[in-house]
Design a protein around this motif. Sequence first.
Motif, PDB file in Angstrom:
ATOM      1  N   ASN A 142      17.989  59.370 -18.139  1.00 53.13           N
ATOM      2  CA  ASN A 142      19.175  60.191 -18.393  1.00 53.13           C
ATOM      3  C   ASN A 142      20.403  59.281 -18.520  1.00 53.13           C
ATOM      4  OD1 ASN A 142      21.479  61.750 -18.082  1.00 53.13           O
ATOM      5  ND2 ASN A 142      20.457  63.231 -16.751  1.00 53.13           N
ATOM      6  N   ASP A 180      23.473  59.785 -18.402  1.00 47.64           N
ATOM      7  CA  ASP A 180      24.560  60.060 -17.458  1.00 47.64           C
ATOM      8  C   ASP A 180      24.174  59.693 -16.030  1.00 47.64           C
ATOM      9  OD1 ASP A 180      25.656  61.134 -19.703  1.00 47.64           O
ATOM     10  OD2 ASP A 180      25.222  63.227 -19.164  1.00 47.64           O
ATOM     11  N   TYR A 183      18.516  69.084 -16.958  1.00 49.15           N
ATOM     12  CA  TYR A 183      17.281  69.688 -17.465  1.00 49.15           C
ATOM     13  C   TYR A 183      16.937  70.987 -16.740  1.00 49.15           C
ATOM     14  CZ  TYR A 183      16.499  65.405 -20.099  1.00 49.15           C
ATOM     15  OH  TYR A 183      16.632  64.370 -20.984  1.00 49.15           O
ATOM     16  N   GLU A 200      23.310  68.311 -27.227  1.00 49.76           N
ATOM     17  CA  GLU A 200      23.394  67.719 -25.899  1.00 49.76           C
ATOM     18  C   GLU A 200      21.999  67.288 -25.423  1.00 49.76           C
ATOM     19  OE1 GLU A 200      25.520  66.588 -24.086  1.00 49.76           O
ATOM     20  OE2 GLU A 200      24.934  66.736 -21.979  1.00 49.76           O
ATOM     21  N   LEU A 202      20.757  63.552 -24.372  1.00 49.90           N
ATOM     22  CA  LEU A 202      20.142  63.235 -23.083  1.00 49.90           C
ATOM     23  C   LEU A 202      18.774  62.582 -23.278  1.00 49.90           C
ATOM     24  CD1 LEU A 202      20.959  66.507 -21.106  1.00 49.90           C
ATOM     25  CD2 LEU A 202      21.829  64.214 -20.601  1.00 49.90           C
TER      26      LEU A 202
END
Lengths: 455, 283, 298
Positions: free
Chosen positions: A238, A240, A247, A258, A262
Amino acid sequence: MKKTKSRAKQMLLASTLAVVSWSGAVQAEDAPGMFRSEFLQGNMGWPEVTAKARAEGTVNFYYWGGSDIINLWIDQVATPALAAEGVTLNPVRITSTKDTVDVVIAELAAGRGEEEGSVDLVWVNGENFFSLKQQNALWGAFADRLPNSVNFEWDESDPRSLLNLRDFGVETGLQEMPWSGEQYVCSVNRAHVPVDQTPATFAQLKAYLEANPGKFTYVKPPHYLGNTFVQSVLYAHNPDGTGAAPYQKSFEELGGAELARLMEPGMEYLKSLEPLLLGGANGSPRYPENSDELDNLFLNSEVHFDCKFGVFANHNGLITGTYPEQAEEMIFPVGNMIKNKNYLTVPLNSPHPAAALVAINYFSSVGAQASKLQAAGMPVGLDLWRLNDEDAAEIAAAAPPHYGVTQQELDANIAPDTNASLVDVIEATWLAVIERKEDKPLADIVAQVSGELNN
Amino acid sequence: MIGTASKLRDIKAINPWQRLLVLAMAVFTIAPFAPLIIQSLAFRWAWPNILPTVWWFEQRQRSPFPLAWDYVFSPSSRVVEATINTLGIGITVTLLCLVICLPAARVLGQRTFRGKNQLEFLIALPLLLPEAAIGIALLMIFIALDLAGTYVGVIIVHLIPTIPYMARTLTSVYQGHGTDAEDHARVLGANRRQIFFRVTLPMILPGVIAGCLFTFLVSTNLFLLTFFIGQGHIVTLPTLLFAKISGGALDATGAGIALIASVPGVILLIFTDRFIRNYPLAE
Amino acid sequence: MMRTASPAFMQNLRDVVEMTPLLVVLLGLFGGALVLGLLQSFGYAPWFGINEFPTTRYFERLWLSSDFWFSLGLTLYYAFAATLIGLVISVPLSIALSKRFKASRLFSALIRLPLMVPYTVGIALALVMLGNGGLLSRMSAGLGLIDDPSQFVQILKTHGGCGIILVYVWKQVPFMTLNLSAVLARTGDDTVEAAMVLGASSRQIFWRVTLPQIMPGIVSASLICFAFNIGAFEAPLILGGGYPDTLPVLAWRYFQDANYAFQLQGMAVVVSLALVSGLFLAAYLQGYRRFERARGRV
């Protein structure tokens, strides 16, 4: 999105069943659904339910029949135990739960409503529960109304209740009862991999494979074991750094763009892993179709690791001779070992709903859970903190051993499952990117596959 | 140059190359059963061991549940159910097929009429179309007729690949024996029933048995059509085995089931050798 | 009327009546499957709420994808290779088995065994024998040729399909041999003896006498095997190399999909498959007729 898909599929079945059900509907005079509404409104005591169950006599239990030890437990333990309660368990072994979900939805579409179907009890989770729920094909919120419901945590304010109330991110609405709690656990063959070389992260796995090319593979999505591996890769990559958190949202909430953002680093990792997988050196990486094939590769040292759902998979593999002698569990990937529960549910048109409830109550008992744990290596679905000391001790005594790791270590690395609406998109993306090698920006692929899934 | 006489004597003798070929084919045919038998007796048998490191019979005392053959012979394996289904469907299909084909074969074997060649081709046609095409197309109809997943549906669909064999064999039987004996009997005043049971049937019996054996064989070995039309509800030995090996791996119980699935064929092979040898399947 | 009906008429009537059950079953089932399959592939499926008949879009979508042609190529390759190898083995084998030798009954029975068991057994044998963890791989390791299963030549799970072809050959050689043996037994040795007396070499006897005699058997047996191989599903599914699959497996995957439109797509696959199979078989029969005619002229 699932709705349109399955509904269309059932039209053919529905049209034929309509004829049958019409005649059935005429006969059913004693108001089907009476029992359901009375029970769900709490107007019915458990003795009345058991009396009705004995009158119904049978319960048609549809379950995945691919494991010898589970089949044995059902035949040798569960069936006699339920017979003692006056209910005949009729186990129907299926290879794919989706087929049973299709049957239920087709029957309902054909007008075979309450008490007129053919399936009483199904072992489900994730996408299949999601389908049944979307089609309003579930019997009702029974899970906290059985005598053995006390073994489970239903209080929403307690975060530990999450797995009882959410199934792949979908609210269960008490319409299914936890049966077993599983975790994605990898085993390692100690004959080849010393402890200090055992990977704990995906980067370490890749480093190991660069030194030992071809010694890893994972089950091919859309098999759920493959999906789960892909999900844990996505969590770990991920961008971030928020792991599984995003998720948990549904596809509508998250949005395709988005999701693609990801997924990007994780998909890149999976692509870069391909040449290092089994058979990858000569350009055609081999993804086993299911866990039987993966186990066989593991046994024959074709791969050094075996990743699948199963807290006690290692133990089961050793006692059935399907794992190599020196197989041990490993903590991999650290912090992202997906845990979920699987459940028992009753379809809306179950012909023997009281018997189904009695069966579920039996399956939720401490005794049944302990013997299933011991004989079939299936972890308990109930919540240990809800039990008294004596019962908790019974469960603890029944648990098969771990090899190389402790239960505490497994518990410390839990990650939640992916939202059911994302699972479809992720598996279709994998098929496009990895299997068909489509060379397009990931955002386009995600948009394309989610579009295809939507109509 | 060898003399003609000695050459003629050798015409029925096998030469070394042919002997080698026969031997090689026998090995190719039979040898793979060795690892299958070993696998069925194994508990743990990992590469590169030629024999299992732990045998099933060494482990069975220690195991809390039935392993390998113990599981195959336990009710949980569904082997008994599959065997009964396989044999039951096979016998029903054979009888049905016989009833359908016997009258037609008399006509095809003893009468001449326009379009007979085309008719014979039509009867052979199911053999020449891919089974997957037939199976999937029929599944659609059978779902609509509520026959999918039922014994009736499976039995009906088994008729398609079996009829060509049965019709072919019985036709050649009728061709072979002519109508003289029946004509005599008719002259002597026998009625049609008497002629069939007393004269015709005994004469054609070996051929009828051969046809029935083929049909039974084809039916019991049929996987694809049973799998498509049976929808997983009708378990036969081939579909039970398929469920075990569809993952591309074979464990001890899978190997045991494979051996059990071979038993009907082996029994037929031993007891029916002479019937089958005299009748070609295809022509 | 009945009284005046001639015996010949009655006989004809009886013939027709006796043919009827067979024709009803064949035309009803087999013909019905054909017609419905065709209709669906052209977009007629009112039970799904689809009626686009006649549309060619399912065929267009299929035939325009390169994966379809790859699948078709794979399907044909497996079928051709297996039939050809089967014939190359069966012809000499049936001749050899027609000879006199010790334990000939036993050997012909042994060789006939695969005919009697299901294909799934053949697949099980391929798995234990030919896989990278199978017996041949283990024996190679025992001989020191390899020291890791991945070094063993990959026979299963590749698009090369050696495993699939071997299973077909294993199962079909007995079928072909049995048919050829029956033809050989019927023709007898007279012509071969005559050719010998006339001084023909054994090679000449094979090419000029035996082979033409058993040609009808070769043609019919190979037709049946080829058609079967084109439509076979379980061996390519279990032993094949995965995506892209052979056409029967592709059709099955379409059919399994929850999306009903894919089922019509699967039907188009099945019809294409039948079409290709029919074309090949017709061409083969045509070629054979020409061969027979040419031989008749000589």
